[in-house]
Design a protein around this motif. Structure first.
Motif, PDB file in Angstrom:
ATOM      1  N   PRO A 188       0.765  -1.402   0.111  1.00  0.00           N
ATOM      2  CA  PRO A 188       0.003  -0.110  -0.251  1.00  0.00           C
ATOM      3  C   PRO A 188       1.106   1.263   0.043  1.00  0.00           C
ATOM      4  N   THR A 189       0.321   2.214  -0.818  1.00  0.00           N
ATOM      5  CA  THR A 189       1.239   3.326  -0.918  1.00  0.00           C
ATOM      6  C   THR A 189       0.204   4.642  -0.806  1.00  0.00           C
ATOM      7  N   TRP A 190       0.537   5.473  -0.180  1.00  0.00           N
ATOM      8  CA  TRP A 190      -0.034   6.652  -0.266  1.00  0.00           C
ATOM      9  C   TRP A 190       0.926   7.816   0.053  1.00  0.00           C
ATOM     10  N   THR A 191       0.294   9.088  -0.264  1.00  0.00           N
ATOM     11  CA  THR A 191       1.007  10.265  -0.466  1.00  0.00           C
ATOM     12  C   THR A 191       0.481  11.256   0.720  1.00  0.00           C
ATOM     13  N   GLU A 192       1.262  12.063   1.346  1.00  0.00           N
ATOM     14  CA  GLU A 192       0.552  13.046   2.243  1.00  0.00           C
ATOM     15  C   GLU A 192       1.426  14.197   1.830  1.00  0.00           C
TER      16      GLU A 192
END
Length: 359
Positions: A114-118
């Motif tokens: 899982p990859t996410w960006t903030e």
DNA sequence: AGGATTTGACCCTT
DNA sequence: AAGGGTCAAATCCT
């Protein structure tokens, strides 16, 4: 059955149950006169999130023959063609084949993490040269100039990669448009114990002041603070793509400082100064969704465990005295959807006390 | 001295 | 072949 499998199973059941519940609610909405398109969209989003999370779990359960902590202890050097002492690895063909297979497997796993960006905004006034700490201890392992980007990208891995087999990584990229904004891409979730003690051991000296003030406050929450939170907390998920990347912002009012304790399901947020941003706390609750989906789904909140399939963190309250991307209202991306706690259907069985809810 | 960061080289993916 | 991600030796910092 280990606790991780048990947790996944329960989560899966929970997700599917949520999906059914939300579908039922949506059906009610269709027959309701006061139903708004927003409500329907929200429900649709939740349903989608539930099923997506379920699929994610199934995908992980199916593909992960070995859970990440069972990866070879030396896996950190797996990608190197040379062993630690510089000598060539075994030339045994069988072994080489296995190594190659491991490489492929790890590559696949990394891709499917899982990859996410903030996006985290830092304050120039407060003298922050880089993104603030996120409660975890990271070790920089590389920096790279990126084509077309004004600023280099920094690569971090969990400090406890080898000690605790924690494979969480993050990339920090300063925004071209707004140098005070850092785009932090997280990959994989922490399965290490560091969340607890890193809170007492800030790793970035220049951010210690900030952390003392904002990130690790453990004050009791007040109703007023909770109301402030409800009134001001915003979550935005936009630009979501097929790579399961999401951007979120949390907007807090100035001089906000609250912590929700056990009764409030270990949900704590701190924000003291308008210039202080608690960033980077992995918003695992940001679910992979369509670009149009801007609603926050609680039911999808805690399942983005990635490499953190083994949830062996302490479940103490102190673990959750962290902050996730508490940003000021100034962001570079449009606010598309608003979120408040009032909108959440809190499931009594929802595992808020799971540390990976925020990791 | 030991841990963290820097940085050039290497590897993998597209 | 180019670009991104990671490694690891050299260097820095505490």
């Amino acid at each position: 059955m280990d606790c991780a499998s048990n947790w996944e199973y329960k989560t899966l059941i929970n997700e599917l149950t949520q999906g059914i519940e939300h579908t039922k609610q949506l059906r009610e909405h269709f027959h309701s006169a006061d139903s708004t398109s927003e409500n329907q969209e929200l429900l649709l989003q939740r349903i989608l999130s539930s099923y997506e999370q379920s699929l994610l779990i199934l995908k992980w359960s199916g593909s992960t023959v070995q859970s990440p902590p069972a990866l070879p202890p030396s896996s950190g050097a797996i990608e190197s063609s040379v062993s630690v002492d510089g000598s060539p690895k075994s030339d045994d063909k069988k072994r080489s084949f296995q190594d190659h297979q491991e490489l492929i497997d790890i590559s696949k796993k990394r891709k499917s993490q899982p990859t996410w960006t903030e996006q985290v905004k830092v304050s120039a006034e407060s003298g922050f040269e880089g993104p603030i700490d996120d409660g975890y201890s990271w070790r920089k392992y590389g920096q790279k100039d990126i084509l077309g980007a004004k600023y280099p990208r920094s690569y971090y891995r969990c400090t406890y990669r080898h000690m605790q087999n924690c494979w969480a990584t993050k990339q920090v990229q300063r925004s071209d448009d707004d140098p005070t904004v850092f785009e932090i891409t997280y990959r994989g979730s922490h399965n290490c114990h560091q969340a607890t003690y890193s809170a007492q051991q800030p790793t970035w000296p220049e951010k210690q002041e900030f952390k003392k003030q904002a990130v690790y406050q453990t004050g009791q929450y007040s109703n007023q603070a909770l109301m402030n939170l409800r009134a001001n907390l915003r979550v935005n998920t936009n630009d979501l793509d097929k790579n399961e990347t999401a951007t979120c912002h949390f907007s807090f009012p100035p001089t906000f400082s609250s912590g929700l304790t056990d009764d409030s399901r270990h949900f704590q947020i701190s924000h003291v100064d308008d210039n202080l941003i608690g960033g980077g706390y992995s918003p695992s609750f940001v679910s992979p969704t369509t670009p149009e989906s801007n609603y926050f789904s609680v039911s999808s909140s805690c399942q983005m465990n990635g490499y953190g399939m083994v949830h062996n963190l302490h479940h103490s309250e102190s673990d959750l005295t962290d902050i996730f991307s508490a940003n000021t209202s100034t962001t570079s991306s449009p606010i598309v959807g608003d979120f408040s706690l009032d909108q959440l259907d809190l499931d009594p069985n929802f595992p808020f006390d799971n540390p990976n809810f925020f990791s």
